[in-house]
Design a protein around this motif. Sequence first.
Motif: not given
Length: 177
Positions: A132-146
């Motif tokens: 559940a912790f990981v799901k929260f982080v993944r749901d709110h993650q903003c991946p970098s592109f560089l």
Amino acid sequence: MEIKPQAVAIPKSTDRLPKGKYGPIYPKTPACYGFTVIANVKAGRADAMRVYGERLAKALESDPNVLAPLKLHYLRWVLFDNDTRFMYQGIFDTDFDKYTEDAVVLFRKVGIDTAFENLEGFPADWKTNTAAFVKFVRDHQCPSFLEYGEYPFVSSDEIKKALKIKAALGEMLDQMQ
């Protein structure tokens, strides 16, 4: 051996990335591993976020190695949009799966909870429910592109070792004068 700065562009699609226990494993970049989370702060909880930051700083004063298991390079926490949103940026030496699992274990062990408890939608059972912790982080993650590294692919342990050598050499040179 000359170390040259490097950058890597990260593709938007994660389809070709290897899959870990909790989803795609982003590649190690010249800046090592890391992620950015942006989430809404629960109403009236911005000051609690700041207090948590102070508590964490004090915990590090008491034990500078309290966060060592996470193999961190940097953390950056930002409250913005009139203290209604929070950004977490972390750069570390392990992949996402290991970092998040280690973080949950560490926070349980030392009893310092997480600032994320002040964010909307953060799971109340995070201490016993890593998924559940990981799901929260993944749901709110903003991946970098560089990502760029002035000293690419160097671990935090290597940096600390180099700084110890520099200090020892400096001390040795001082004694020779």
